[in-house]
Write a protein that holds these residues in place. Structure first.
Motif, short mmCIF file in Angstrom:
data_model
loop_
_atom_site.label_atom_id
_atom_site.label_comp_id
_atom_site.label_asym_id
_atom_site.label_seq_id
_atom_site.Cartn_x
_atom_site.Cartn_y
_atom_site.Cartn_z
N ARG A 5 0.89 -1.07 -0.20
CA ARG A 5 -0.13 0.13 0.08
C ARG A 5 0.85 1.22 0.01
N ILE A 6 0.54 2.30 -0.83
CA ILE A 6 1.30 3.34 -0.99
C ILE A 6 0.59 4.75 -0.49
N ARG A 31 -3.03 -0.81 -3.51
CA ARG A 31 -3.92 0.03 -3.19
C ARG A 31 -3.25 1.40 -2.92
N ILE A 32 -3.95 2.47 -2.95
CA ILE A 32 -3.15 3.85 -2.76
C ILE A 32 -4.06 4.44 -1.67
N LEU A 33 -3.24 5.27 -0.84
CA LEU A 33 -4.25 6.15 0.05
C LEU A 33 -3.83 7.69 0.10
N GLY A 77 -13.48 6.09 -4.67
CA GLY A 77 -12.55 6.22 -3.81
C GLY A 77 -12.80 7.74 -2.81
N ASP A 78 -11.50 8.17 -2.37
CA ASP A 78 -11.48 9.36 -1.78
C ASP A 78 -10.15 9.98 -1.57
N GLU A 176 -7.26 5.47 -15.53
CA GLU A 176 -8.51 4.94 -15.94
C GLU A 176 -8.97 4.08 -14.88
N LYS A 177 -8.11 3.57 -13.80
CA LYS A 177 -8.63 2.70 -12.84
C LYS A 177 -7.63 2.97 -11.57
N ILE A 178 -8.40 3.03 -10.35
CA ILE A 178 -7.57 3.50 -9.01
C ILE A 178 -8.30 2.59 -8.03
N SER A 179 -7.26 1.52 -7.37
CA SER A 179 -7.77 0.92 -6.24
C SER A 179 -7.59 1.57 -4.95
N PHE A 180 -8.35 1.76 -3.92
CA PHE A 180 -8.30 2.66 -2.97
C PHE A 180 -7.95 1.65 -1.58
N VAL A 181 -7.29 1.99 -0.63
CA VAL A 181 -7.33 1.55 0.84
C VAL A 181 -8.68 1.73 1.25
#
Length: 427
Positions: A5-6, A31-33, A77-78, A176-181
């Motif tokens: 996670r970054i 996933r990113i935060l 996400g946010d 185009e796609k982002i996965s969030f913590v």
């Protein structure tokens, strides 16, 4: 196995387009935060008895963070909003969200650099790396035709060699796609009152902050009916007063300099160039120059003995001349008009900034740091390197001052004298 996670620490880079830091974080993590810190140090009273960030830029900042939050929400996400100093919260966040690395954009101002160093020191305790990115310039430092230590101090030489031997890279694609913590509480966006301001007042001709607003302004600017396609004209002192008004979005990173550059280049191919196009592209290069000067020299860019003490303990209170200049009560029609416009809107064109700065330093006898600190509070598009670098050069203390083409004091004084004469004849 713990997932990678970054934490993506946003600062003056409030956009999704052409954002290498964000693209890399998405590519290298599961996933990113995203995080933004509302650092109280940026809303305090300075040693000059001015605000570090005035109401105009504070509103613009809030709108820009809101726009970035909305953009992330479209990806389900946010962005986590934290009120406090980054170094005070970073360890808690990395532990709480099991972060393996932190990404951020490197700044060049001494205060911003010190904050990065404090965060890096805090992360070192957990053996977590703070990875630095550079996303505020037209040219990457590795693409310059010289190492940082050999960058010419004279802007004309920097311009000539850079334009001849360096290439502006293509923009990074918007994700185009982002996965969030996973997170339930993303924090509340503050209002101006939460940052220490009183009841809001209406702002005439206010610009809207945020990436979407910046991109829309850029597209509108490059439509065939836009004023940018026509030769500017106006009253005394306004002949060079055209402004694209892109600088506010550039200063907070809502617009990428490279995006602006390639949009203008595409427009040139369609309809040919003109003086206004050249002015915008030249402005981008000046922004690069000052940032690289700060990177190369730091405080040594200001060739003035005792400057650090002068900034820490400026003459207080303001002299009558400086106070009148701030209020737009100097008696010079041109200066007063521009200063009142600055106070009301947070913006005046670059040519107007040269005029009012020339008056303060070379006519009213005020020290240039007083003007730089006041601009820091008032300007919607404040950027440390450009603001303090420009003021130092106007005063003749910057490394770029004194060279042909750097700053024409006689021209600015002539504008002031002409405006004063016109004001007297009207009276």
């Amino acid at each position: 196995m713990k997932s990678r996670r970054i934490l993506v620490w946003f600062r003056n880079d409030l956009r999704l387009h052409d954002n290498e830091m964000l693209v890399e974080a998405i590519a290298k993590s599961e996933r990113i935060l995203p995080v933004y810190f509302f650092d109280p140090r940026y809303f305090e009273i300075t040693n000059f008895d001015t605000l570090k960030t005035g109401i105009q830029r504070s509103r613009f900042l809030i709108e820009s963070v809101r726009a970035l939050r909305t953009a992330f929400q479209r990806f389900s996400g946010d962005i986590l909003l934290v009120k406090g100093r980054p170094e005070d919260h970073i360890l808690n966040l990395t532990e709480r969200f099991e972060i393996s690395e932190v990404y951020h954009h490197r700044e060049v101002g001494p205060e911003e650099t010190a904050i990065s160093a404090a965060v890096e020191d805090a992360l070192w305790k957990q053996k977590i790396n703070l990875r630095h990115f550079i996303g505020h310039t037209l040219y990457n430092k590795e693409d310059l035709p010289f190492p940082i230590r050999d960058i010419p101090d004279v802007f004309s030489q920097f311009k000539k060699k850079t334009e001849r031997d360096a290439v502006v890279k293509a923009c990074f694609d918007t994700p185009e796609k982002i996965s969030f913590v996973e997170n339930e509480e993303w924090g509340v966006l503050p209002g101006p009152e939460d940052l220490g301001f009183g009841v809001e007042e209406s702002v005439p001709d206010a610009l809207q902050g945020g990436e979407a607003a910046g991109l829309a302004h850029l597209e509108e600017l490059l439509t065939p009916s836009s004023v940018i396609y026509y030769k500017p004209s106006g009253k005394t002192g306004d002949k060079n007063g055209f402004s694209s008004r892109l600088s506010a979005w550039l200063s907070l990173g809502c617009l990428s300099p490279r995006m602006v550059y390639w949009k203008f280049k595409a427009a040139e191919e369609r309809i040919g160039g003109n003086a206004n196009f050249n002015q915008v592209l030249l402005g981008l290069l000046w922004r690069d120059y000052y940032r690289f000067m700060f990177k190369k020299h730091g405080i040594r860019f200001f060739r003035e003995p005792g400057l650090e003490i002068l900034v820490q303990e400026p003459e207080m209170p303001d002299s009558r001349e400086v106070a009148d200049w701030k209020a737009g009560n100097t008696g010079n029609a041109l200066v007063d008009r521009y200063m009142r416009e600055l106070n009301n809107t947070g913006f005046i064109p670059h040519a107007a900034r040269l005029v009012v700065a020339t008056f303060l330093v070379h006519v009213a006898g005020g020290h240039w740091t007083k003007g730089a600190a006041y601009f820091e509070e008032k300007l919607l598009d404040y950027s440390p390197a450009s603001n303090w670098g420009n003021w130092a050069n106007i005063a003749g203390t910057g490394l770029g001052a004194g060279h042909k083409g750097a700053f024409d004091i006689e021209k600015q004084i002539k504008l002031l004298e002409t405006a004063a004469a016109e004001s007297t004849s009207v009276a």
